[in-house]
Design a protein around this motif. Structure first.
Motif, PDB file in Angstrom:
ATOM      1  N   PRO A  92       0.845  -1.115  -0.039  1.00 22.62           N
ATOM      2  CA  PRO A  92      -0.103   0.089   0.007  1.00 22.62           C
ATOM      3  C   PRO A  92       0.832   1.272  -0.095  1.00 22.62           C
ATOM      4  N   ALA A  93       0.432   2.522  -0.496  1.00 24.41           N
ATOM      5  CA  ALA A  93       1.008   3.934  -0.280  1.00 24.41           C
ATOM      6  C   ALA A  93       1.442   4.205   0.821  1.00 24.41           C
ATOM      7  N   PRO A  94       2.674   4.707   1.300  1.00 22.38           N
ATOM      8  CA  PRO A  94       3.158   5.070   2.515  1.00 22.38           C
ATOM      9  C   PRO A  94       2.035   5.821   3.216  1.00 22.38           C
ATOM     10  N   LEU A  95       2.042   5.846   4.623  1.00 24.92           N
ATOM     11  CA  LEU A  95       1.094   6.668   5.274  1.00 24.92           C
ATOM     12  C   LEU A  95       1.668   7.782   5.571  1.00 24.92           C
ATOM     13  N   TRP A  96       2.902   8.063   5.844  1.00 31.59           N
ATOM     14  CA  TRP A  96       3.417   9.455   6.221  1.00 31.59           C
ATOM     15  C   TRP A  96       4.565   9.773   5.170  1.00 31.59           C
ATOM     16  N   PRO A  97       4.077  10.897   4.456  1.00 29.73           N
ATOM     17  CA  PRO A  97       4.964  11.332   3.170  1.00 29.73           C
ATOM     18  C   PRO A  97       6.291  11.581   3.532  1.00 29.73           C
ATOM     19  N   ALA A  98       6.708  12.309   4.665  1.00 26.31           N
ATOM     20  CA  ALA A  98       8.075  12.741   4.830  1.00 26.31           C
ATOM     21  C   ALA A  98       9.097  11.561   5.256  1.00 26.31           C
ATOM     22  N   PRO A  99      10.152  11.548   4.984  1.00 24.33           N
ATOM     23  CA  PRO A  99      11.150  10.591   5.639  1.00 24.33           C
ATOM     24  C   PRO A  99      10.893  10.647   7.212  1.00 24.33           C
ATOM     25  N   PRO A 100      10.738   9.553   7.973  1.00 21.77           N
ATOM     26  CA  PRO A 100      10.640   9.509   9.443  1.00 21.77           C
ATOM     27  C   PRO A 100      11.330  10.240  10.372  1.00 21.77           C
ATOM     28  N   SER A 101      11.013  11.338  11.068  1.00 19.96           N
ATOM     29  CA  SER A 101      11.793  12.112  11.827  1.00 19.96           C
ATOM     30  C   SER A 101      12.251  11.461  13.227  1.00 19.96           C
ATOM     31  N   GLY A 102      13.097  12.224  13.892  1.00 23.06           N
ATOM     32  CA  GLY A 102      13.658  11.541  14.934  1.00 23.06           C
ATOM     33  C   GLY A 102      12.610  11.617  16.042  1.00 23.06           C
ATOM     34  N   ALA A 103      11.594  12.500  16.307  1.00 25.45           N
ATOM     35  CA  ALA A 103      10.558  12.792  17.094  1.00 25.45           C
ATOM     36  C   ALA A 103       9.705  11.375  16.810  1.00 25.45           C
ATOM     37  N   LEU A 104       9.250  11.236  15.626  1.00 23.82           N
ATOM     38  CA  LEU A 104       8.429  10.160  15.363  1.00 23.82           C
ATOM     39  C   LEU A 104       9.006   8.696  15.745  1.00 23.82           C
ATOM     40  N   ASP A 105      10.197   8.622  15.396  1.00 21.68           N
ATOM     41  CA  ASP A 105      11.021   7.447  15.861  1.00 21.68           C
ATOM     42  C   ASP A 105      10.903   6.905  17.333  1.00 21.68           C
ATOM     43  N   PHE A 106      11.368   8.219  18.103  1.00 19.58           N
ATOM     44  CA  PHE A 106      11.214   8.055  19.459  1.00 19.58           C
ATOM     45  C   PHE A 106       9.877   7.516  19.988  1.00 19.58           C
ATOM     46  N   LEU A 107       8.871   8.472  19.390  1.00 16.36           N
ATOM     47  CA  LEU A 107       7.594   8.040  19.748  1.00 16.36           C
ATOM     48  C   LEU A 107       7.138   6.455  19.710  1.00 16.36           C
ATOM     49  N   ALA A 108       7.501   6.175  18.320  1.00  8.05           N
ATOM     50  CA  ALA A 108       7.296   4.754  18.016  1.00  8.05           C
ATOM     51  C   ALA A 108       8.226   3.779  19.223  1.00  8.05           C
ATOM     52  N   ARG A 109       9.486   4.014  19.262  1.00 10.66           N
ATOM     53  CA  ARG A 109      10.089   3.294  20.015  1.00 10.66           C
ATOM     54  C   ARG A 109       9.565   2.959  21.667  1.00 10.66           C
ATOM     55  N   VAL A 110       9.051   4.095  21.979  1.00  9.95           N
ATOM     56  CA  VAL A 110       8.478   4.090  23.317  1.00  9.95           C
ATOM     57  C   VAL A 110       6.990   3.751  23.553  1.00  9.95           C
ATOM     58  N   VAL A 111       6.202   4.079  22.591  1.00 14.99           N
ATOM     59  CA  VAL A 111       4.723   3.900  22.982  1.00 14.99           C
ATOM     60  C   VAL A 111       4.329   2.341  22.350  1.00 14.99           C
ATOM     61  N   VAL A 112       5.179   1.975  21.233  1.00 11.90           N
ATOM     62  CA  VAL A 112       4.605   0.760  20.612  1.00 11.90           C
ATOM     63  C   VAL A 112       4.608  -0.623  21.597  1.00 11.90           C
ATOM     64  N   PRO A 113       5.851  -0.598  22.139  1.00 12.49           N
ATOM     65  CA  PRO A 113       5.776  -1.652  23.172  1.00 12.49           C
ATOM     66  C   PRO A 113       4.466  -1.632  24.293  1.00 12.49           C
ATOM     67  N   VAL A 114       4.316  -0.599  24.589  1.00 10.27           N
ATOM     68  CA  VAL A 114       3.399  -0.213  25.935  1.00 10.27           C
ATOM     69  C   VAL A 114       2.047  -0.393  25.151  1.00 10.27           C
TER      70      VAL A 114
END
Lengths: 308, 554, 108, 107, 504
Positions: A172-194
């Motif tokens: 499928p087409a990408p959800l987020w147009p821009a290349p993933p930024s640091g904040a998104l990466d951090f958010l994902a790493r913290v929130v996804v496991p929880v």
């Protein structure tokens, strides 16, 4: 006393609903709708229906809002002819008529409403389940839930059928147009496991306390989307066998148990007495898995016909 | 089905064989040998008409469908005449169309119409009659529009429009008629017997009369006939004018209540019939093509038949149907022969035209009722029920008109003849034409006594001769007078009053466009959504009205 | 003892609400997106922290320590997500502003 | 005015707003939003009926709650399908370079 | 027959099997290679047809409705499936039409595998076909209002993508409009359902019918549910989505949509007004339904006559023929022997329309495939290109016109005689006018097709056996012409609806 809390909630809900309908910028209307979903969640808590509150916020406000956000940019392409003031007035009058009729009905409905609560209470022990809503969903009205999973699957097939890729192998087409930024990466790493932990807890606790397959599946789907957006997980190739098996697991496990019911128990979708609880949990695992995958794929949209 | 006597078998084969042949004709290799099919198909019908005793009835399919065939006198007479005409026209068509690429489809339509016409004459229950009537009407469309020219398409459209209208009227009448009888598919006899008791008898009669007289071509619903008969190929128009029109006649014969008298309805039918008789002649005289003149002559002759049936209905006289059928058969064969004559004349050089014209004149005079010809017998047969009042005089006068029209037809044949060339018309056309003409003039002699029960002798008494002669003489005299200095008639376009129906077409176009506009408005989302909510309120209001204020009606 | 706790809850929750109000005023009054984001995120985080803090004793009394811990967990989760989300929105706003400048203020 | 009654009137109001939105909505997204509002309102009436049917140890009658959960997920799949269609329509319109549909754009 | 099929377990299996069996086509379609999956799904369609036939036989043999309870839980708590005569009749009709659609859409056996052969339907078509089949069977069997809601949604979600399988702009727009309007209808239906639950504490049709009384709440519920179903059935003022959707879809899909998918909401309306609603209300509302039906017939047929394209003409003809089914209501709700005949006539019209409309859409699809376009003006000479398809179209048209020997004729006669006996003269007039107008547009097309083309046609080859599938359907419609002209007892098994003591 309770009016003090209910009245403001009701007014906020009406205000947000009017904002969502009032027109103007599509993005603002969808944001208003997501707020509407959250407010409804509170109202469901006020109506002593925690299961529904969870579903409303997770699915009604959350993922539906997310899907509508994707469409906010494209609304202008389906804009049709405007309607005159007279039409608006007629529509308003009719809407008021609908309000009056419904309000009258709500007021006239018998106060201690005829309810199936006693019947559920008497039959719940037979299902070894604590949470009555899950009992109704998985046991008493099992056909509705089975159909529910099939509806999700058919909706997904419908979404996929819109793609030019005849065998739906692509991603499928990408959800987020821009290349993933640091904040998104951090958010994902913290929130996804929880989030995954919360999702599984929601599904697992659903047997005895408010929660269940749909709510758990929705949270898990959200976490998968977040991981994909942050680039931690590649967007799935929709032709993948494992993905499709996961999709089919829910409905066909439920069907399998149902058909087994004829031979082991005494009717379709009847659970044999000894192993009711474990069987239900097994079915719920399958359902939660396929709901999570289906919800995520519904948000991701049709395959974009590229192998990338 | 086991104990089928030969006559039962014949009745069944009369209809079944043409249908099977039509089905077989779908295969291309069968279609190439179409000429054999056209000859074979009418034979069982012919033999059935001759051999099967009158009054024989056959239950083909048991109730509740109850498809039954029955052969009564009018049915037998019409069936026999039709079979003869089908045979002759079939032979003629085989030769006439031998170099036509679409011969195959023409044969399929031909066989279907043939099967339909035989079935219409034979069938005795209501639903199957409707089936046969529809079959003969719709497959006749195929014959009429075979040449596929723009006029043919227009004629076809008019024909279909009126046929579908006729079918709608008839189905309404049949439903009302059949409902007085309890079982699913009653016999026509029983249904008509229950007519006087049914509360809608006027409506039924009106619908029946309009439906069947439209097929017969009575004024004002005759417009399709001159159009269709002129555009059809010669054998096609011979059959259309001869047999397909008679479906209306057998319809009236079967469905009108002959038992008891209906003076006002009878008088109405008589009036329309007589008016049409004269109207057909008047318009026919203005035509410039022999086929259209013949078509108007058919309109006029059907007017005569309707007048006879009208008198019978007024008096409630049970014998009239057989006499009317006899008259109709006479007209069927003569008209068929005349149409074939047009084809023969078209392929004979001017020089050798005389014998053909002579035969044509004989056929015309026989139709007009010249003594010592078959036509005179037919006129005499229907004289009894007509009594001798004004109606009988007008009927005789119409015979004069017919003579005039026939004279005009013979003159028009001259323009159709071939310019040069020496060869006589090919044998393939001549033989069937000659045979049919002979039979057309002589058959009434054979049929006269069995149908009317009178002996031939009465025919030659002096006063019948005079009664038969003066109209023809009058007609010829007027013809000779007019021929000296022919007044310039401007040709009335075929389907004369159809032009008057043009505003009807415009009205239909306007109604259709307003429907399209309404649909366009309703298919806007805003209107539809408004309609949803309004509809909900309407339903709620209607229900509230019924639920909360107890209905006042007892 | 419970009276003191109740007073404590009232005071702390009131303080929290005050911060929420400040955040909302900031949202309405401040000129551009970045400033509004700044105000909103900070004020709401602290506001929620105070509300959770205020409600802790009530939660312990009603549903026990585990529920209280869950409330604190919620607050922590909100810290992370609102921080990250406000940064993402800032990025989007910044890029939009840049694009608007590069187009020389062409019609949006 | 007990909580269920207030919320019942709210449900009626939201349904009315939803129906108004469906009638007045000019583009597919507006209609889709209105549909979801209307759905939310109807489910709220379900909730009120459930709350009034409380008894036998439950805060609310579990059967309507189960129906609402199923209803919400059905509404979501409807919305997802509609959004997919809407985005596909936008893509085709853009690819066809059709000018933004004239006011009387629909067939 | 009563041996293995007679037992209660077999009854349960038949009822539930009818609903779930078609779904077993989904796994092979998702997992197996497309060509094999297509064959398997046709087999599943065949199996479902056999189940439907067995079910009908069982209902006929028992002479009573067949019922089962999911999970053994009796209503009002659990959900019941029940097959009375009318639903068994609809099941068999749907099974035959959908199996024929499957055959029609199948790839020509032995066609070039590799690249997607022209005209081969994408795997999505087969999955949606299976889902439509399962949803329809559930609509005909379910006795619970909410299960019916979920079934209707499943049906809509499976039907909408069928409209835009070709992916063209106009079709996607039509599909979106169809989806949104259908959703509007189903949420109104839900509104009615919630009021009924609020009033009577159950959603089971039979229990509600037992408890129903003409209270304001129940009136509003019935109004909302009926309008919801009318929106989904595209009855006259609400038919905005039907013409573009049914004409845009590929031929196999439009045949299925017009023939059976449109019949589910109509079936529910019949169930509401003949089973659920107290007769006082039904008698009051029936003339409104018939009025809308009459308007549908007249406006729909007139607009069909004005259509330049064949598929649009047939789609408008569907919008018109739906009107006939609503004409039946005032005749069927009044208590008289003739109402039974009207009821049978309505059911027969529903079935013969399904078969003839499916045949006509398939024939139109083949004609368009052969000529490369479906402009009616350019149709002359198509009779030579695809003669069998034209015969199928003609026979289908015969049934629409209500001419013997087609089923449409018997249905028309039944409705006419009931209308005449119940003094509903305007209904009789509308039936006749409808037949005339239908004759108009059918004969217009057939007349044009029979004409010889001006210049020789460039005809693309068309699979011959697909024409025979269309002809087979048309012949079934003609076959209905031999139904006797009396109220059929099979349709009345299990009416008036009751759980026959199984439920307190």
């Amino acid at each position: 006393m309770s009016l003090l809390l209910d009245a403001p909630l009701a007014l906020v809900a009406i205000a947000v609903a009017i904002r969502a309908v009032a027109g103007g910028d599509a993005f603002a209307r969808v944001a208003a709708f997501m707020a509407y979903g959250l407010v409804l969640g509170f109202i469901w808590v006020r109506l002593a229906a925690p299961d529904v509150a969870l579903t409303e916020i997770a699915v009604g406000g959350g993922i539906t809002g997310l899907v509508l956000l994707q469409a906010a940019g494209d609304a202008r392409f389906s804009r049709e002819r405007g309607v005159g003031l007279l039409y608006h007035v007629c529509a308003a009058i009719l809407a008021l008529g609908v309000f009056a009729a419904l309000a009258a009905v709500v007021l006239l409905l018998p106060e201690p409403a005829p309810s199936l609560a006693p019947q559920v209470a008497t039959n719940l022990p037979a299902t070894d389940l604590g949470n009555p809503v899950t009992g109704v969903l998985i046991v008493f009205r099992a056909l509705d839930t089975l159909l529910e999973t099939v509806v999700l699957l058919v909706a997904l097939i419908g979404v996929w059928s819109l793609s030019p890729d005849p065998l739906w192998r692509g991603r499928p087409a990408p959800l987020w147009p821009a290349p993933p930024s640091g904040a998104l990466d951090f958010l994902a790493r913290v929130v996804v496991p929880v989030g995954v932990l919360v999702g599984i807890y929601l599904f697992w606790a659903g047997a005895d306390v408010p929660g269940g397959a749909f709510q758990g599946g929705a949270v898990l789907a959200a976490m998968a989307l977040l991981a994909i957006m942050a680039g931690l997980m590649p967007a799935p190739a929709l032709g993948g066998r494992r993905l499709r098996l996961a999709l089919l697991a829910g409905p066909f496990a439920f069907l399998g148990v149902g058909i087994a019911g004829w031979f082991v128990a005494d009717a379709f979708l009847d659970y044999p007495d000894g192993i009711t609880k474990p069987l239900i949990i097994a079915v719920e695992v399958a359902i939660t898995a396929s709901i999570a995958v289906a919800l995520a794929l519904l948000v991701l949209g049709p395959p974009a016909g590229r192998k990338a | 089905m086991g104990n089928m006597s030969t006559s039962d078998l014949l009745l069944l084969a009369a209809v079944a064989l043409p249908l099977l042949l039509a089905l077989a004709a779908i295969k291309p290799w069968v279609r190439r040998r179409a000429d054999v099919l056209l000859l074979l198909a009418p034979l069982p019908g012919l033999v059935a008409a001759l051999a099967v005793p009158v009054g024989q009835s056959l239950l083909v399919v048991p109730p509740p469908f109850r498809l039954t065939f029955a052969l009564d006198m009018p049915g037998a007479v019409l069936l026999g005449g039709a079979a003869l005409l089908w045979l002759a026209a079939g032979l003629y068509a085989v030769f006439y169309l031998k170099d036509d690429p679409a011969r195959g489809t023409f044969c399929v339509w031909w066989l279907l119409t043939l099967a339909g016409s035989f079935a219409v004459f034979l069938v005795a229950d209501v639903a199957s009659f409707y089936l046969a009537y529809a079959l003969v009407s719709f497959s006749a469309y195929g014959l009429a529009t075979h040449d596929d020219t723009p006029e043919a398409r227009r004629a076809g459209r008019v024909y279909l429009a009126l046929t579908v209208l006729g079918e709608a009227l008839l189905i309404a009448a049949f439903v009302m008629l059949a409902s007085s009888v309890t079982d699913a598919n009653p016999l026509i006899r029983d249904a008509v017997a229950g007519l006087s008791a049914s509360p809608w008898k006027e409506a039924i009669l009106l619908l029946l009369l309009v439906g069947f007289t439209m097929k017969m071509g009575l004024f004002p619903l005759h417009v399709w006939m001159p159009l269709a008969h002129a555009v059809a190929p010669v054998p096609g128009s011979a059959v259309l004018s001869g047999i397909v029109v008679k479906a209306g006649v057998i319809g009236l014969i079967r469905f009108l209540p002959w038992g008891e008298g209906w003076p006002d309805w009878g008088a109405g039918l008589l009036a329309v019939g007589l008016f049409t008789a004269f109207y057909g002649v008047a318009i026919g005289l203005t035509q410039r093509h022999p086929k259209r003149a013949l078509a108007y002559s058919t309109v006029s002759q059907m007017g005569v038949v309707a007048a006879v049936l009208g008198m019978g209905l007024k008096a409630g006289d049970g014998a009239v149907p057989a006499l009317a059928a006899f008259y109709a058969v006479n007209h069927m064969l003569l008209k068929g022969a005349m149409f074939l004559t047009v084809g023969v004349v078209a392929s004979t050089p001017r020089g050798r035209l005389l014998p053909v014209l002579a035969v044509a004149a004989l056929l015309g005079l026989s139709l007009a009722g010249l003594p010592f010809t078959g036509g005179a017998l037919a006129k005499y047969a229907v004289k009894a029920p007509m009594g001798d009042g004004l109606a009988a005089f007008l009927l005789a006068l119409s015979a004069g008109g017919t003579t005039l029209l026939m004279a005009r037809y013979v003159l028009l044949l001259l323009d159709v003849a071939q310019e040069g060339g020496e060869a006589l018309a090919p044998r393939g056309l001549l033989v069937p034409w000659a045979a049919l003409s002979l039979v057309a003039v002589l058959l009434p002699f054979g049929l006269f006594t069995p149908v009317t029960g009178l002996s031939l002798g009465t025919l030659f008494s002096l006063d019948t001769l005079i009664k038969g002669l003066w109209p023809v003489a009058l007609g010829l005299a007027v013809g000779a007078l007019i021929y000296q200095k022919p007044p310039r008639f401007s040709e009335v376009p075929p389907g004369d009053i159809l032009a008057a129906a043009a505003p009807l077409g415009a009205l239909y176009a306007r109604v259709r466009d307003s429907a399209v506009l309404l649909d366009m408005v309703l298919r806007r989302w805003s209107t539809a959504a408004l309609a949803v909510v309004m509809l909900a309120f309407v339903l709620a209001y209607v229900m509230a009205g019924a639920a909360f204020s107890p209905p006042i009606t007892p | 003892m419970t009276l003191a706790l109740n007073i404590f809850t009232l005071l702390v929750v009131a303080a929290g609400l005050l911060f929420f109000i400040v955040g909302t005023v900031g949202l309405l009054r401040l000129p551009d997106a970045l400033a509004r984001l700044h105000a909103l995120t900070k004020a709401d985080n602290i506001g929620l922290g105070l509300v959770v803090l205020g409600l802790l004793p009530q939660a312990v009394a009603l549903w026990g320590v585990l529920a209280a811990a869950k409330m604190v967990g919620i607050w922590l989760l909100l810290q992370v997500s609102s921080g990250a989300v406000s940064q993402l929105m800032a990025e989007v706003a910044y890029r939009a502003a840049q694009r608007k400048d590069s187009e020389g203020g062409a019609a949006p | 005015m007990s909580t269920p009654t207030v919320m019942g009137l709210l449900g009626a109001a939201l349904s009315a707003i939803g129906i108004y939105g469906l009638m007045v909505g000019r583009d597919a997204l507006a209609r889709l939003l209105a549909f979801n509002l209307l759905g939310g309102g109807v489910f709220l009436v379900f909730g009120v009926v459930a709350r009034r049917g409380a008894g036998a140890g439950f805060g609310a009658d579990p059967v309507p709650q189960a129906l609402v959960i199923t209803g919400i997920v059905v509404a979501f799949s409807a919305t997802a399908l509609a959004v997919a269609l809407l985005r596909r329509l936008a893509e085709l319109r853009e690819k066809a370079r059709a000018p933004r549909p004239a006011p009387e754009g629909e067939a | 027959m009563s041996g293995i099929l007679g037992s209660a377990l077999a009854g349960d299996m038949l009822l539930v099997g009818a609903v779930i069996l078609p779904l077993f086509a989904l796994p092979p379609l998702l997992l197996a290679p497309p060509r094999l999956a297509e064959r398997l799904s046709v087999l599943v369609l065949l199996a479902s047809l056999l189940v439907a036939l067995a079910l009908a036989a069982r209902v006929g043999a028992d002479g009573a409705a067949l019922a089962t309870f999911i999970g053994g839980w009796r209503p009002p708590l659990g959900v019941g499936l029940r097959a009375d005569g009318f639903s068994a009749f609809m099941l068999v009709m749907t099974a035959v039409v959908l199996f024929a659609t499957g055959l029609f859409a199948m790839t020509t056996p032995g066609a070039a595998p590799g690249r997607v052969a022209r005209g081969r339907m994408p795997p999505a078509f087969w999955m949606l076909l299976a889902s439509v089949f399962s949803a329809l069977n559930l609509v005909f069997l379910a006795e619970d209002l909410f299960t019916l809601y979920v079934a209707l949604e499943l049906l809509t979600f499976a039907a909408v993508p069928l409209v835009c399988l070709d992916g063209k702009l106009a079709q996607v727009e039509a599909a979106l409009r169809y989806l949104l309007f259908a959703l509007f209808g189903s949420v109104l239906y839900l509104l009615g359902a919630v009021i009924i639950y609020g009033l009577y504490g159950t959603l089971d049709i039979i229990l509600v019918a037992r408890a129903a009384s003409a209270s304001p709440g129940f009136v509003l519920a019935l109004a909302a549910m009926s309008v919801g179903m009318m929106a989904k059935a595209a009855l006259f003022p609400l038919h905005l989505w039907l013409p573009p959707a049914h004409s845009g879809a590929p031929p196999a899909a439009s045949a299925m949509l017009s023939a059976v998918v449109i019949k589910a909401p109509i079936f529910l309306l019949v169930r509401f007004w003949l089973d659920l609603a107290p007769t006082g209300l039904a008698v009051a509302v029936a003339p409104v339904l018939a009025g809308l039906g009459a308007a549908a017939i007249l406006v729909g047929s007139l607009v069909a006559l004005a259509q330049p394209r064949l598929k649009l003409l047939i789609a408008y003809s569907t919008a018109a023929q739906i009107g006939y089914l609503f004409l039946m209501f005032p005749l069927a709700v009044v208590a008289s022997p003739w109402s039974a005949l009207a009821w049978t006539g309505g059911a027969l019209h529903l079935a013969s329309h399904a078969f003839s409309k499916a045949a006509m859409f398939m024939a139109a699809g083949l004609m368009a495939e052969a000529l490369g376009h479906d402009r009616i003006s350019g149709l002359s000479g198509v009779g030579r290109a695809v003669p069998v398809a034209l015969v199928a179209f003609g026979l289908g048209g015969l049934s629409l016109m209500g001419l013997p020997p087609a089923g449409g004729f018997i249905a028309k006669v039944m409705l006419l005689s009931a209308a005449i006996h119940l003094d509903a003269w305007w209904i009789a007039a509308v039936i006749l006018a409808g037949g005339l107008l239908a004759g108009g547009y059918v004969l217009k097309v057939v007349g044009l097709a029979l004409q010889r083309p001006a210049e020789p046609l460039a005809v693309r080859p068309v699979a011959r056996w697909r024409e025979w599938v269309a002809l087979a359907l048309a012949l079934v419609a003609v076959g209905f012409g031999f139904v006797p002209l009396e109220p059929s007892s099979f349709l009345f098994i299990g009416r008036p609806a009751s759980w026959a003591g199984l439920v307190p």
